[in-house]
Motif scaffolding. Structure first.
Motif, short mmCIF file in Angstrom:
data_model
loop_
_atom_site.label_atom_id
_atom_site.label_comp_id
_atom_site.label_asym_id
_atom_site.label_seq_id
_atom_site.Cartn_x
_atom_site.Cartn_y
_atom_site.Cartn_z
N LYS A 216 -2.80 0.44 10.63
CA LYS A 216 -2.84 0.62 9.21
C LYS A 216 -3.88 1.84 8.64
O LYS A 216 -3.56 2.44 7.89
CB LYS A 216 -3.34 -0.78 8.61
N SER B 214 1.93 4.22 -2.99
CA SER B 214 1.42 5.59 -3.00
C SER B 214 2.67 6.53 -3.00
O SER B 214 2.83 7.65 -3.24
CB SER B 214 0.94 5.84 -1.37
N THR B 215 3.79 5.99 -2.43
CA THR B 215 5.01 6.87 -2.31
C THR B 215 6.34 6.17 -2.93
O THR B 215 7.43 6.85 -3.37
CB THR B 215 5.27 6.77 -0.87
N CYS C 202 8.25 11.84 3.46
CA CYS C 202 8.41 10.70 2.80
C CYS C 202 9.47 10.93 1.80
O CYS C 202 9.63 11.74 1.05
CB CYS C 202 7.40 9.91 2.03
N LYS D 207 0.89 -1.22 -0.08
CA LYS D 207 -0.14 0.04 -0.15
C LYS D 207 1.02 1.28 -0.07
O LYS D 207 0.89 2.13 -1.00
CB LYS D 207 -0.83 0.02 1.28
N ILE D 208 1.93 1.22 0.83
CA ILE D 208 2.81 2.42 0.93
C ILE D 208 3.75 2.42 -0.26
O ILE D 208 3.75 3.73 -0.74
CB ILE D 208 3.71 2.30 2.20
N ILE E 237 -1.70 5.19 8.74
CA ILE E 237 -0.55 5.08 8.16
C ILE E 237 -0.43 6.37 7.28
O ILE E 237 0.29 7.31 7.33
CB ILE E 237 0.01 3.91 7.13
N PHE E 238 -1.32 6.76 6.39
CA PHE E 238 -1.35 7.80 5.50
C PHE E 238 -1.51 9.12 6.15
O PHE E 238 -1.14 10.28 5.75
CB PHE E 238 -2.26 7.56 4.27
N PHE F 103 10.67 5.29 5.67
CA PHE F 103 9.78 6.55 6.02
C PHE F 103 10.23 7.37 7.17
O PHE F 103 10.54 6.70 7.95
CB PHE F 103 8.38 6.07 5.91
#
Length: 325
Positions: A118, A90-91, A128, A86-87, A121-122, A96
């Motif tokens: 979870k 996104s990044t 980042c 997921k991360i 997280i965002f 991080f």
């Protein structure tokens, strides 16, 4: 004093010999609170109600079954991969930086799924920073695995299995190779399937409250493993997390464990496939080859320097400068 207490037998001999060599006295009353060291197995669960941080050592981590059982480890790795995917989407970053009142902290890998919910997280990432390190996928270092205590997963395994494949079946909470078996053909898989089905039918007929089949996992067997002098081997290293605020870690390079005899994928002898010493003692050649089944890391390093360094372009002392760093 100082006093030490041992609950259980796992490692008890080594701990007792060392403590007594230091002049410590062993106590046998689990209720005493004046110990300097308490060494307990998971089944001898201990609380931290009277634990004196900085003055006592207690060999047990609360909820340590999360990482010390095979199913617990499998679930942690799966969760970590889901979070990192997921991360990553996104990044495109594997590590991080998080803002906090004390500045910035760096998190990565397994720590992430434990330290963060979870759902948050965002929301909580303030900065980042991308690194060039590629995220290691679970399939690249962990064999394909299925939980037999979950109906969907065991059905998926039985549908996936093919005649020419070899799988290994392991109890979730066991050691010393107990309960491990190889599934080398359809007959072995059918026997396992019938055993699980029979257990379910028996419990149902007796109107026993639902109980999942005995916790076991099956993993795709690595039938062409890396060998050392023709034998299967593994490396046992040690990492002690002495403190988490701040992090204080102690690392022991450990040693190499080998089987007594050369590897043969077709063999039904488990001492050919499992490297732990308890299993190797069952081999008739163990008394003659005992010293050859354990290598010091210095010996392993010299072997790699001599056999593989030039042909594989490895740096000198690769074992100490790359492998165990």
């Amino acid at each position: 004093g100082p006093y030490f207490y041992i609950g259980g037998s796992n490692g008890a001999g080594l701990v007792s010999i060392y403590c007594q060599s230091r002049g410590w006295q062993r106590i046998y009353d689990n209720r005493r609170e004046d110990y300097a060291l308490k060494w307990c197995e998971i089944k001898c669960r201990e609380t931290y109600y009277h634990f004196k941080e900085g003055d006592q050592l207690l060999y047990q981590i609360p909820n340590n079954g999360v990482l010390t059982s095979k199913i617990g480890l499998l679930c942690c790795l799966r969760e970590q991969e889901q979070v990192m995917k997921k991360i990553s989407r996104s990044t495109n970053s594997n590590f991080f930086w998080m803002h906090s009142s004390r500045g910035y902290k760096v998190y990565g890998g397994l720590f992430l799924s434990y330290l963060l919910e979870k759902s948050l997280i965002f929301q909580r990432f303030s900065t980042c920073i991308s690194f060039s390190h590629r995220f290691l996928k679970m399939e690249e270092f962990f064999p394909e695995s299925f939980r037999l205590d979950l109906k969907d997963e065991r059905n998926a395994f039985f549908e996936l299995h093919k005649e020419e494949q070899i799988w290994i079946c392991k109890p979730s909470c066991s050691n010393q190779g107990r309960g491990i078996c190889l599934l080398k053909n359809a007959a072995a898989v059918n026997t396992l399937q019938a055993e699980l089905r029979g257990t379910e039918e028996y419990l149902h007929s007796k109107r026993v409250p639902y109980k999942a089949p005995r916790a076991r996992i099956v993993q795709r067997y690595i039938h062409q493993p890396l060998l050392l002098e023709g034998k299967k081997f593994d490396v046992r290293s040690y990492l002690l997390i002495a403190c988490t605020a701040p992090y204080v870690l102690f690392f022991g390079q450990g040693y190499v464990r080998l089987t007594c005899v050369d590897y043969d994928a077709a063999s039904d002898d488990l001492t050919v496939h499992l490297t732990n010493q308890h299993m190797q003692k069952k081999n008739s050649l163990y008394s003659q080859l005992k010293d050859e089944t354990v290598w010091r890391m210095e010996n392993f390093n010299s072997y790699v320097n001599e056999k593989f360094r030039k042909n594989n372009g490895l740096p000198k002392d690769w074992v100490f400068t790359v492998f165990t760093v």
